[in-house]
Write a protein that holds these residues in place. Structure first.
Motif, mmCIF file in Angstrom:
data_model
loop_
_atom_site.group_PDB
_atom_site.id
_atom_site.type_symbol
_atom_site.label_atom_id
_atom_site.label_comp_id
_atom_site.label_asym_id
_atom_site.label_seq_id
_atom_site.Cartn_x
_atom_site.Cartn_y
_atom_site.Cartn_z
ATOM 1 N N ILE A 86 0.828 -1.206 0.000
ATOM 2 C CA ILE A 86 0.000 0.000 0.000
ATOM 3 C C ILE A 86 0.862 1.256 0.000
ATOM 4 N N LEU A 87 0.206 2.366 -0.264
ATOM 5 C CA LEU A 87 0.854 3.656 -0.132
ATOM 6 C C LEU A 87 0.452 4.241 1.214
ATOM 7 N N LEU A 88 1.353 4.996 1.792
ATOM 8 C CA LEU A 88 1.019 5.711 3.016
ATOM 9 C C LEU A 88 0.007 6.811 2.664
ATOM 10 N N THR A 89 0.260 7.477 1.545
ATOM 11 C CA THR A 89 -0.716 8.429 1.018
ATOM 12 C C THR A 89 -0.590 8.458 -0.494
ATOM 13 N N ASN A 90 -1.693 8.777 -1.185
ATOM 14 C CA ASN A 90 -1.576 8.943 -2.635
ATOM 15 C C ASN A 90 -1.684 10.418 -3.039
ATOM 16 N N HIS A 91 -1.633 11.303 -2.053
ATOM 17 C CA HIS A 91 -1.422 12.709 -2.402
ATOM 18 C C HIS A 91 -0.012 12.804 -2.953
ATOM 19 N N CYS A 92 0.185 13.596 -3.996
ATOM 20 C CA CYS A 92 1.542 13.679 -4.529
ATOM 21 C C CYS A 92 1.752 15.036 -5.186
ATOM 22 N N VAL A 93 2.927 15.608 -4.939
ATOM 23 C CA VAL A 93 3.230 16.898 -5.567
ATOM 24 C C VAL A 93 3.858 16.707 -6.953
ATOM 25 N N PHE A 94 4.227 15.469 -7.284
ATOM 26 C CA PHE A 94 4.815 15.207 -8.592
ATOM 27 C C PHE A 94 3.708 14.990 -9.623
ATOM 28 N N ASP A 95 4.096 15.100 -10.876
ATOM 29 C CA ASP A 95 3.102 14.997 -11.925
ATOM 30 C C ASP A 95 3.603 14.082 -13.043
ATOM 31 N N CYS A 96 3.849 12.816 -12.703
ATOM 32 C CA CYS A 96 4.369 11.870 -13.686
ATOM 33 C C CYS A 96 3.192 11.324 -14.496
ATOM 34 N N HIS A 97 3.284 11.433 -15.800
ATOM 35 C CA HIS A 97 2.130 11.137 -16.649
ATOM 36 C C HIS A 97 1.596 9.726 -16.517
ATOM 37 N N TYR A 98 2.497 8.730 -16.313
ATOM 38 C CA TYR A 98 2.059 7.341 -16.300
ATOM 39 C C TYR A 98 1.449 6.967 -14.957
ATOM 40 N N THR A 144 14.513 4.797 -20.779
ATOM 41 C CA THR A 144 15.395 5.785 -21.374
ATOM 42 C C THR A 144 15.276 7.117 -20.637
ATOM 43 N N VAL A 145 16.359 7.877 -20.667
ATOM 44 C CA VAL A 145 16.349 9.177 -20.011
ATOM 45 C C VAL A 145 15.353 10.106 -20.707
ATOM 46 N N ALA A 146 15.278 9.979 -22.042
ATOM 47 C CA ALA A 146 14.332 10.834 -22.773
ATOM 48 C C ALA A 146 12.911 10.546 -22.321
ATOM 49 N N GLY A 147 12.597 9.264 -22.139
ATOM 50 C CA GLY A 147 11.266 8.883 -21.684
ATOM 51 C C GLY A 147 10.979 9.447 -20.307
ATOM 52 N N LEU A 148 11.977 9.396 -19.451
ATOM 53 C CA LEU A 148 11.788 9.907 -18.088
ATOM 54 C C LEU A 148 11.530 11.407 -18.113
ATOM 55 N N THR A 149 12.298 12.109 -18.908
ATOM 56 C CA THR A 149 12.134 13.558 -18.974
ATOM 57 C C THR A 149 10.751 13.928 -19.476
ATOM 58 N N ARG A 150 10.269 13.138 -20.446
ATOM 59 C CA ARG A 150 8.986 13.475 -21.035
ATOM 60 C C ARG A 150 7.828 13.096 -20.112
ATOM 61 N N LEU A 151 7.920 11.898 -19.514
ATOM 62 C CA LEU A 151 6.764 11.380 -18.780
ATOM 63 C C LEU A 151 6.835 11.642 -17.277
ATOM 64 N N ALA A 152 8.014 11.885 -16.756
ATOM 65 C CA ALA A 152 8.134 12.170 -15.327
ATOM 66 C C ALA A 152 8.943 13.445 -15.145
ATOM 67 N N PRO A 153 8.340 14.586 -15.518
ATOM 68 C CA PRO A 153 9.111 15.836 -15.563
ATOM 69 C C PRO A 153 9.728 16.244 -14.223
ATOM 70 N N ASP A 154 9.174 15.734 -13.111
ATOM 71 C CA ASP A 154 9.719 16.150 -11.821
ATOM 72 C C ASP A 154 10.870 15.269 -11.356
ATOM 73 N N LYS A 155 11.127 14.180 -12.100
ATOM 74 C CA LYS A 155 12.181 13.267 -11.664
ATOM 75 C C LYS A 155 13.422 13.463 -12.515
ATOM 76 N N SER A 156 14.552 13.065 -11.952
ATOM 77 C CA SER A 156 15.767 13.165 -12.734
ATOM 78 C C SER A 156 16.522 11.849 -12.683
ATOM 79 N N ALA A 157 16.956 11.406 -13.868
ATOM 80 C CA ALA A 157 17.655 10.128 -13.963
ATOM 81 C C ALA A 157 18.915 10.136 -13.099
ATOM 82 N N GLY A 158 19.586 11.289 -13.065
ATOM 83 C CA GLY A 158 20.807 11.383 -12.280
ATOM 84 C C GLY A 158 20.535 11.158 -10.803
ATOM 85 N N GLN A 159 19.445 11.768 -10.335
ATOM 86 C CA GLN A 159 19.110 11.641 -8.925
ATOM 87 C C GLN A 159 18.742 10.196 -8.576
#
Lengths: 415, 480
Positions: free
Chosen positions: A63-75, A175-190
């Protein structure tokens, strides 16, 4: 708004967690509750306490502790812009649910993840608090898997590993390109940085334990990750390559592949049609080939088509054998282990049995029949005392002889 | 071994074991029989609960006595481990199979390594089935809590194992649930743990076990929610959780309905993911947009009964200014930027030397979102989803106006142009390239300035004015 009951919130927060494929509870240190104040044990092999009609094992309370989220990942169904119902549990409520389920033998333990609230570090602290209450206050000795939030303070990631059997960080997309497009708040490096932190902590703790027996254990079941398949343009060849790099660089126990699944209230950026589930299955098979059968990533990539995709109608091992027919037939009475492992239809167990048995005597086709599921499938690829597939291996239509009759059947229920 | 065959063997010995899982008993007798050189086809093995009892009454129950100093039979550790598991199987032939293997081991010490041998293969298969049964009992057994007379809780389970595994499996439950009081009831026997010692009891019936537990409702809800209807794989479920286990698992009752409704649920999900504008044709001119947004009902704001407010300005303006959504005054007058925030914007634009007449003024969201409070309508921010839906209209305006520079006021406008949420403070005062070649600049929304007081307002207004001057300069460069 009236306060939601535990039942309603469980429904929301389990529903929100189901897109994570992992539910494994194996491979951790052996423990039991003898001499303790609480309950729980882990005995190496994980246990699936139920199976859902999607064929997935239910081993942990996921389960999730909460499903409130400040991120906006498309998938992601929990992304900020999704209209999904929101809910949250307090750490104590998750603890109570876990123990109530565990006592009734429904689960092996807890797999806890969360949407990001306030900040990544704050969220991570809440996750750790659940694990701390379970371990420290209830002496819980079952399995705990914590999803780690890559943007959180590395100090917190290190603390998570002290309570959890496994920690995981999702690379999300191949792919990093996919991450940038679909998960704009995340970074592959991080993400990779955090995986590196976990790997270092695991290695360090193992090292400390060789010197001091009392040194604390750190995530004894290691770390894993998950990639979403079919949400971006990455080909199977890309995914196989990426997975093998991840295994090498971060000493992962598992890479999970999750076929992108339609979610309620999906973002318009995503493809409407999901990839066939069989694609995910083929990726797992190629993952197995690399981990247990001695195939190099490049060899798996050899069977992909011009677009980099694995065949869907036959498994990658059979595809490889059909492509490199000059490597067959293999003599079951002489061939080395590595060559036997490449015979379609022979698994690791069958190969071990062949190696042991042939020390006793020369093996005939009947013997092989007793060790495998389908003699028809393996026969064209091997030589036994009384068998030589002179014609079969060179036949142009060998593929039709050994391929499963109707590949579509696998998809029968999901059409 | 068939009765017929036994009747032709008058010198057969019959060995009766103490219990169906009596490994020690079998081992002791088997050792003795090997020492006396009794071949496998001369022994009939019998254990309680097997149908064979008394059928072979003619077998000799007096077993031979080995000669003093007879050699100990040889058996590898591997064999003994395997035999221990095979003993637990329900197959009545298991003891004969094991004796045959022990007999053959005397001449072939490495027989057990030959997995392709029929007897070894069969023993392996039985041991695997026993291991699976043990594993499935650990997995599928469900406790229900009852209160004992003393007021203490006891966890009670009913389980029907296929093989004689109850005793062999006790240790697992003791190790896992050491501090609980529990009982496991089966048709073969019962186990009772009180926190310190384990008691065995006689076979039980299903009716002896409690019939329910309130926590099962939570568990069923969890089971239904963790299932993903978009990936139905019934075969995979049945392979690992065959129907025979279902009757004692509270969650299994849900399976038929989950399966039956899965396809419809998936279809709904796919439908809801479909773009609202999938079949819509791009408007041919700006008047069309004005007419079409008035009728747009694709999001809740569009359905709230307000009038849409279209953009205005020259049809090929080099500058496009995008706000959040029309406010109370704008909705009444049907024009953008005519309320208090609009007036502030207009005066700043003038100061910055930006010609309002040369700009296309519009909003990221076309209808006014509000909550009624008495006679007033209080502004409500649109959700990200609503902005994303309305983006199709902003895109249509961009396609027609083709501005060189777009100025987004506030986070909602920025999302309407970028498709993601950004921090205005981080992204302001610098250009962002858009895919169509236009340049996007982001600054605060003037209504934000109106909410600030004194010094804070003066500071923010100065930054706002600075942003507008920069944009004016950049626009001059782009259009020169």
């Amino acid at each position: 708004m009236t306060r939601q009951s535990v039942m309603e919130r469980l429904e929301i927060l389990a529903d929100a967690a189901k897109y994570d494929a992992s539910c494994a509870s194996s491979g951790t240190a052996r423990r039991n509750s003898k001499g303790g104040k609480g309950i729980g044990s882990t005995e190496g092999m994980g246990i699936c306490h139920a199976y859902a009609p999607d064929g997935r094992c239910i081993s942990l309370l996921k389960i999730l502790l909460t499903n409130h989220c400040v991120f906006d990942c498309h998938y992601c169904i929990n992304r900020k812009s999704s209209n999904t119902r929101r809910a949250r549990f307090t750490p104590q409520e998750v603890v109570d649910l876990t123990l109530a389920f565990y006592r009734r033998n429904y689960i092996e333990g807890l797999f806890l993840s969360s949407g990001i609230v306030k900040s990544s570090s704050h969220t991570m602290e809440q996750l750790i608090e659940v694990a701390r209450i379970l371990r420290a206050e209830h002496d819980f000795r079952g399995y705990i898997h914590l999803k780690t939030i890559p943007e959180a303070d590395p100090e917190l990631v290190a603390r998570a590993g002290l309570y959890a059997d496994r920690v995981s960080i999702n690379v999300e997309l191949p792919t990093v390109a996919g991450l940038t497009r679909l998960a704009p708040d995340k970074s592959a490096g991080q993400i990779e940085g955090a995986m590196g932190t976990v790997k270092a902590a695991i290695v360090e703790a193992k090292d400390a334990r060789t010197k001091f027996k009392s040194a604390p254990k750190f995530a004894p079941a290691g770390q894993s990750t998950q990639m979403i398949v079919g949400a971006d343009a990455a080909s199977d060849a890309d995914i196989v390559g990426r997975a093998s790099t991840l295994y090498d660089r971060f000493a992962l126990r598992r890479v999970y592949y999750s076929a992108f699944s339609p979610i309620p209230d999906a973002s318009a950026v995503l493809p409407l049609k999901r990839p066939p589930l069989i694609r995910e299955h083929r990726l797992y098979q190629s993952d197995w080939l690399m981990r247990f059968y001695g195939y190099a990533p490049g060899e798996v990539q050899q069977v992909t088509d011009a677009g980099g995709m694995l065949p869907l109608d036959i498994d990658p091992k059979l595809a490889w054998a059909l492509k490199f027919r000059e490597r067959f037939p293999v003599d079951v009475n002489r061939a080395p282990r590595e060559a036997l492992l490449r015979v379609p239809g022979l698994g690791v167990r069958a190969v071990n049995a062949i190696l042991a048995a042939r020390r006793q005597r020369r093996l005939r086709l009947d013997d092989i029949a007793r060790l495998t599921v389908s003699l028809a499938k393996v026969r064209p690829f091997l030589v036994a005392e009384d068998w030589r597939p002179v014609l079969l291996t060179d036949k142009a239509d060998l593929r039709t002889l050994v391929a499963p009759r109707k590949a579509e059947q696998l998809e029968l229920f999901v059409a | 071994m068939t009765p017929f065959r036994d009747m032709r063997l008058p010198h057969a010995y019959q060995v009766t074991l103490g219990a169906p899982d009596d490994f020690e008993g079998w081992r002791d007798q088997a050792r003795r029989l090997v020492q006396c050189d009794v071949p496998p086809d001369r022994v009939v093995w019998d254990a309680p609960g097997s149908a064979a009892t008394d059928l072979f009454a003619q077998g000799d129950r007096r077993l031979p006595v080995p000669a003093a100093g007879a050699a100990q039979p040889r058996a590898s550790r591997q064999f003994l481990q395997l035999a221990q598991s095979v003993t637990l199987h329900s197959d009545p032939e298991r003891f004969s199979l094991l004796y045959r293997l022990l007999w053959r081991l005397q001449a072939q010490p490495r027989l057990m390594e030959d997995a392709a041998d029929a007897d070894v293969g069969q023993a392996d298969r039985l041991a695997r089935q026993v291991r699976r049964d043990i594993h499935k009992m650990r997995a599928f057994l469900r406790f229900r809590v009852v209160e004992e007379d003393s007021g203490a809780e006891r966890y009670v389970a009913w389980f029907e194992p296929e093989h004689h595994i109850l005793r062999a499996n006790a240790g697992f439950f003791v190790r896992r649930f050491t501090t609980m009081r529990w009982s496991i009831l089966t048709p073969q026997g019962t186990l009772h743990w009180d926190g310190e010692s384990l008691q065995e009891g006689p076979p039980a019936e299903r009716a002896d076990a409690p019939s329910g537990d309130p926590t099962e409702d939570l568990w069923r809800r969890y089971y239904a929610s963790i299932f993903n209807p978009a990936r139905l794989k019934i075969g995979a479920m049945l392979k690992e959780m065959p129907r025979k286990y279902w009757k004692n698992m509270p969650e299994a009752a849900l399976i038929p309905e989950l399966v039956a409704t899965a396809q419809a649920r998936e279809a709904t999900m796919v439908d809801s993911g479909r773009s609202m504008f999938e079949d819509a044709e791009r408007p041919a001119n700006l008047e069309q947009i004005a007419n079409m947004i008035e009728a747009c009902r694709r999001c809740p704001i569009g359905c709230n009964g307000t009038h849409a407010v279209a953009g205005e300005g020259p049809s090929r303006a080099p500058l496009m200014i995008v706000g959040e959504q029309p406010g109370d005054v704008e909705e009444q007058q049907g024009r953008p930027f005519v309320g208090p925030a609009g007036r502030l914007l207009r005066s700043h634009l003038e100061d910055a030397g930006l010609d309002l007449g040369a700009a296309w003024l519009t909003n990221a969201v076309k209808h006014f979102k509000f909550v009624p409070r008495g006679k007033r309508r209080l502004h409500q921010s649109p959700t990200a989803k609503e902005i994303d839906t309305c983006r199709w209209w902003v895109d249509s305006e961009r396609l027609l106006v083709r501005p060189r520079l777009i100025l987004a006021l506030g986070a909602s406008a920025a999302r309407g142009l970028l498709g993601r949420t950004v921090s205005v403070q981080k992204e302001r005062s610098r250009p962002h390239a858009l895919e169509d070649g236009a340049e996007l600049w982001i600054t605060t929304h003037p209504s934000y300035l109106l909410r600030l007081q004194d010094d804070a307002r003066a500071g923010e207004e100065a930054r706002f004015a600075q942003d507008l001057r920069t944009v004016a300069g950049r626009l001059a460069e782009l259009t020169s």
